[in-house]
Motif scaffolding. Structure first.
Motif, PDB file in Angstrom:
ATOM      1  N   THR A  38      49.214  26.113  38.339  1.00  0.00           N
ATOM      2  CA  THR A  38      50.217  27.129  38.043  1.00  0.00           C
ATOM      3  C   THR A  38      49.751  28.514  38.477  1.00  0.00           C
ATOM      4  O   THR A  38      50.495  29.258  39.134  1.00  0.00           O
ATOM      5  N   THR A  41      49.679  28.783  42.291  1.00  0.00           N
ATOM      6  CA  THR A  41      51.036  28.847  42.846  1.00  0.00           C
ATOM      7  C   THR A  41      51.687  30.192  42.560  1.00  0.00           C
ATOM      8  O   THR A  41      52.376  30.759  43.414  1.00  0.00           O
ATOM      9  N   ASN A  45      53.111  32.584  45.458  1.00  0.00           N
ATOM     10  CA  ASN A  45      54.509  33.020  45.416  1.00  0.00           C
ATOM     11  C   ASN A  45      54.616  34.544  45.351  1.00  0.00           C
ATOM     12  O   ASN A  45      55.499  35.147  45.978  1.00  0.00           O
ATOM     13  N   ASP A  74      60.964  29.297  40.861  1.00  0.00           N
ATOM     14  CA  ASP A  74      59.732  28.545  40.629  1.00  0.00           C
ATOM     15  C   ASP A  74      58.765  29.326  39.750  1.00  0.00           C
ATOM     16  O   ASP A  74      58.101  28.750  38.875  1.00  0.00           O
ATOM     17  N   ARG A 287      56.294  22.701  43.692  1.00  0.00           N
ATOM     18  CA  ARG A 287      56.132  24.156  43.581  1.00  0.00           C
ATOM     19  C   ARG A 287      54.792  24.609  44.145  1.00  0.00           C
ATOM     20  O   ARG A 287      54.670  25.745  44.614  1.00  0.00           O
ATOM     21  N   ALA A 288      53.799  23.729  44.122  1.00  0.00           N
ATOM     22  CA  ALA A 288      52.520  24.056  44.744  1.00  0.00           C
ATOM     23  C   ALA A 288      52.611  23.988  46.262  1.00  0.00           C
ATOM     24  O   ALA A 288      51.903  24.728  46.965  1.00  0.00           O
ATOM     25  N   CYS A 289      53.475  23.111  46.786  1.00  0.00           N
ATOM     26  CA  CYS A 289      53.612  22.954  48.240  1.00  0.00           C
ATOM     27  C   CYS A 289      54.597  23.954  48.839  1.00  0.00           C
ATOM     28  O   CYS A 289      54.470  24.322  50.017  1.00  0.00           O
TER      29      CYS A 289
END
Length: 320
Positions: A38, A41, A45, A74, A287-289
């Protein structure tokens, strides 16, 4: 009032049983990987959102507004999801209203991300299908209104459930675990409505995405961009298809969880394991990708990022 008290007691009992299962299998250790993924990411982001909003040229493009909206959805999902997971992992008791709001905000942000990536595919189709009329059809001002309407649409059902559950009820005490599966499963708010909201909505998005991609292939197949096995068009379609699958899969797994929740022949330990894998792996993987498959593949974002790294103000990057 008695029915509400019965539901409350059932919820308390089941949440306590699930908390004991989590402790028995030491599933609270999943929060470590959840926290690491998390935070990483959120950082990626944030960098991409900074690139988009600091560059006037990128901010005026519909595709980048849609990408930014997906990343924002996200980010919100990850924040609410992590808060809920931390409370469950460390045994922090939360009140009813806090649990309900966490579930509503998490569901809204998840659905907003799904709708946003669906709009991204539709936007790509419109840009290829009507290149001369595209900018008139989707100017930035209109895109902002579309995104606002999308967020309102995504929030209607979750917030309506919160209002319905709080109206006329008198929940007291705290909860050992805050899980959307237990919440909807025990309350039995509207099983048909739950499935209509998640499954039918997901199927409509999948059908729209499939139609756009099929039409894109038919429109561009004579241009020679699909001939090479490793052409940019094929690789892009492969990446997008893989990422779209990752986004949609947790929703369908969740619906399977609801079905299994009411099955007496399925042990609670199996349900707990399916739930934790869906929450800690399937929910986080897309969401990580996304920052890398959706963000850094754009040359304009990469150039803006390089300018930020060199401590220079982003220039008016030409959009090709």
């Amino acid at each position: 009032m008695n029915s509400h008290m019965g539901s409350d007691l059932q919820f308390y009992n089941i949440s306590q049983d699930w908390a004991e299962s989590f402790q028995k299998w030491h599933l609270n250790f999943f929060v470590i990987s959840t926290t690491i993924v998390t935070l990483a990411t959120l950082m990626a982001n944030s960098i991409l959102l900074t690139c988009i909003y600091l560059s006037h040229a990128l901010y005026q493009e519909t595709r980048y507004l849609l990408l930014a909206n997906t990343l924002i959805a996200d980010v919100l999902f990850l924040i609410f999801h992590l808060a809920k997971e931390l409370c469950n992992a460390f045994g922090v008791a939360v009140s009813w209203i806090v649990c309900e709001l966490l579930i509503a905000f998490t569901s809204t942000s998840y659905c907003s991300a799904i709708l946003s990536i669906t709009l991204m595919v539709a936007d790509t189709f419109a840009a290829v299908r009507w290149p001369l009329k595209y900018r008139k059809l989707f100017p930035p001002a209109r895109t902002h209104w579309i995104l606002l309407g999308m967020w309102l649409f995504a929030a209607i059902y979750p917030l309506t459930l919160v209002i319905m559950m709080e109206d006329g009820s008198s929940h007291s005490g705290t909860l050992n675990m805050c899980l959307v599966l237990i919440y909807l499963g025990v309350m039995k708010t509207n099983t048909v409505g739950d499935h209509l909201y998640f499954i039918v909505g997901g199927i409509v998005c999948v059908m729209l995405i499939s139609y756009c991609y099929i039409r894109l292939y038919m429109v561009t197949k004579t241009q020679g961009i699909w001939q090479s096995r490793f052409s940019r068009a094929r690789v892009t379609l492969l990446f997008h298809g893989f990422l779209l699958f990752l986004y949609f899969a947790p929703g369908f797994v969740y619906n399977m969880e609801i079905i299994l929740f009411h099955r007496t022949d399925i042990s609670q330990d199996v349900q707990v394991w399916i739930s934790i894998i869906n929450m800690s792996v399937f929910m986080l993987l897309p969401r990580a990708c996304a920052p890398y498959l959706y963000g850094l593949r754009y040359r304009e974002i990469h150039e803006t990022l390089m300018q930020l790294i060199k401590n220079r103000r982003p220039n008016q990057i030409a959009i090709s």
